[in-house]
Scaffold this active site. Sequence first.
Site, mmCIF file in Angstrom:
data_model
loop_
_atom_site.group_PDB
_atom_site.id
_atom_site.type_symbol
_atom_site.label_atom_id
_atom_site.label_comp_id
_atom_site.label_asym_id
_atom_site.label_seq_id
_atom_site.Cartn_x
_atom_site.Cartn_y
_atom_site.Cartn_z
ATOM 1 N N CYS A 175 0.853 -1.199 0.000
ATOM 2 C CA CYS A 175 0.000 0.000 0.000
ATOM 3 C C CYS A 175 0.882 1.241 0.000
ATOM 4 C CB CYS A 175 -0.915 0.005 1.221
ATOM 5 S SG CYS A 175 -1.789 1.568 1.425
ATOM 6 N N CYS A 235 0.523 3.453 3.122
ATOM 7 C CA CYS A 235 1.201 2.859 4.287
ATOM 8 C C CYS A 235 2.698 3.109 4.182
ATOM 9 C CB CYS A 235 0.922 1.361 4.384
ATOM 10 S SG CYS A 235 -0.693 0.942 5.075
ATOM 11 N N ASP A 269 -0.216 16.424 -2.057
ATOM 12 C CA ASP A 269 -0.549 15.538 -3.171
ATOM 13 C C ASP A 269 0.512 15.671 -4.269
ATOM 14 O OD1 ASP A 269 -3.472 14.108 -4.136
ATOM 15 O OD2 ASP A 269 -1.983 14.552 -5.687
ATOM 16 N N HIS A 293 -4.005 1.207 8.360
ATOM 17 C CA HIS A 293 -4.568 0.927 7.042
ATOM 18 C C HIS A 293 -6.065 0.651 7.145
ATOM 19 C CE1 HIS A 293 -4.538 -0.264 2.806
ATOM 20 N NE2 HIS A 293 -5.468 -1.131 3.179
ATOM 21 N N GLY A 351 -14.286 7.417 -7.569
ATOM 22 C CA GLY A 351 -13.017 7.914 -8.101
ATOM 23 C C GLY A 351 -11.817 7.617 -7.226
ATOM 24 N N THR A 364 -8.533 5.986 -6.205
ATOM 25 C CA THR A 364 -7.474 5.269 -6.927
ATOM 26 C C THR A 364 -6.445 4.656 -5.987
ATOM 27 O OG1 THR A 364 -6.161 7.290 -7.207
ATOM 28 C CG2 THR A 364 -7.707 6.742 -8.977
ATOM 29 N N HIS A 386 -6.346 3.221 0.442
ATOM 30 C CA HIS A 386 -6.066 3.544 1.849
ATOM 31 C C HIS A 386 -6.803 4.857 2.074
ATOM 32 C CE1 HIS A 386 -2.914 3.805 5.324
ATOM 33 N NE2 HIS A 386 -3.760 4.823 5.477
ATOM 34 N N HIS A 436 -8.291 8.338 2.518
ATOM 35 C CA HIS A 436 -7.595 9.625 2.568
ATOM 36 C C HIS A 436 -8.584 10.745 2.305
ATOM 37 C CE1 HIS A 436 -7.319 7.920 -1.494
ATOM 38 N NE2 HIS A 436 -7.464 9.152 -1.947
ATOM 39 N N HIS A 463 -8.738 14.504 0.815
ATOM 40 C CA HIS A 463 -8.092 15.594 0.083
ATOM 41 C C HIS A 463 -8.505 16.913 0.738
ATOM 42 C CE1 HIS A 463 -7.317 13.229 -3.758
ATOM 43 N NE2 HIS A 463 -8.262 12.489 -3.231
HETATM 44 P P1 5GP Z 1 -7.893 9.305 -5.025
HETATM 45 O O1 5GP Z 1 -8.038 9.390 -6.508
HETATM 46 O O2 5GP Z 1 -7.693 7.881 -4.572
HETATM 47 O O3 5GP Z 1 -8.985 10.000 -4.260
HETATM 48 O O4 5GP Z 1 -6.611 10.140 -4.672
HETATM 49 C C1 5GP Z 1 -5.323 9.618 -4.681
HETATM 50 C C2 5GP Z 1 -4.399 10.817 -4.675
HETATM 51 O O5 5GP Z 1 -3.125 10.363 -4.280
HETATM 52 C C3 5GP Z 1 -4.241 11.474 -6.040
HETATM 53 O O6 5GP Z 1 -4.620 12.844 -5.941
HETATM 54 C C4 5GP Z 1 -2.768 11.299 -6.365
HETATM 55 O O7 5GP Z 1 -2.217 12.435 -6.998
HETATM 56 C C5 5GP Z 1 -2.149 11.070 -5.003
HETATM 57 N N1 5GP Z 1 -0.973 10.214 -5.000
HETATM 58 C C6 5GP Z 1 -0.848 9.001 -5.614
HETATM 59 N N2 5GP Z 1 0.368 8.482 -5.379
HETATM 60 C C7 5GP Z 1 1.029 9.390 -4.594
HETATM 61 C C8 5GP Z 1 2.338 9.417 -4.022
HETATM 62 O O8 5GP Z 1 3.145 8.502 -4.175
HETATM 63 N N3 5GP Z 1 2.665 10.508 -3.291
HETATM 64 C C9 5GP Z 1 1.782 11.539 -3.090
HETATM 65 N N4 5GP Z 1 2.212 12.569 -2.344
HETATM 66 N N5 5GP Z 1 0.539 11.540 -3.616
HETATM 67 C C10 5GP Z 1 0.171 10.480 -4.359
HETATM 68 ZN ZN ZN Z 2 -2.371 1.440 3.599
#
Ligand code: 5GP
Ligand code: ZN
Length: 112
Positions: free
Chosen positions: A3, A6, A29, A45, A91, A93, A96, A98, A100
């Site tokens: 992950c 994680c 981000d 997690h 949406g 991706t 884990h 999170h 925003h």
């Molecule tokens: P989701 O689409 O799951 O709501 O948001 C995942 C977010 O994680 C995306 O905005 C993406 O830019 C960010 N993200 C993905 N991988 C990484 C990473 O390795 N480091 C950081 N700082 N952000 C990441």
């Molecule tokens: Zn995790």
Amino acid sequence: MDCIFCKIANKEIPSQIVYEDDKVIAFKDLDPQAPVHFLVIPKEHIKSADELNAENCAVIGRIFEVIPQIAKELGLENGYRIVNNCGEDGGQTVGHIHFHVLGGRLLAWPPG
Ligand code: 5GP
Ligand code: ZN
């Protein structure tokens, strides 16, 4: 477990950390969608909001406690948006949970 968040929480992957305590970590981000865009996660997690329950949900309160502190430090006096994408249609991706936090410009509503 493989992950990415994680690994960020464990410092196995570098990130720009903006806040950390024993339960929560927040970092910028990688692909910012606003002048200020950071993510707040529990160190534990939890896959998504769909997996929250009475046993694991206290950390979500902590997350919402620290968001205003971080927002103030990063200059979001004019407001900001907190977003949780849950599951495929939501949406999400990264699997884990999170939150925003986006700000520093006027954000459109509703999202696409
Ligand atoms: P989701 O689409 O799951 O709501 O948001 C995942 C977010 O994680 C995306 O905005 C993406 O830019 C960010 N993200 C993905 N991988 C990484 C990473 O390795 N480091 C950081 N700082 N952000 C990441
Ligand atoms: Zn995790």
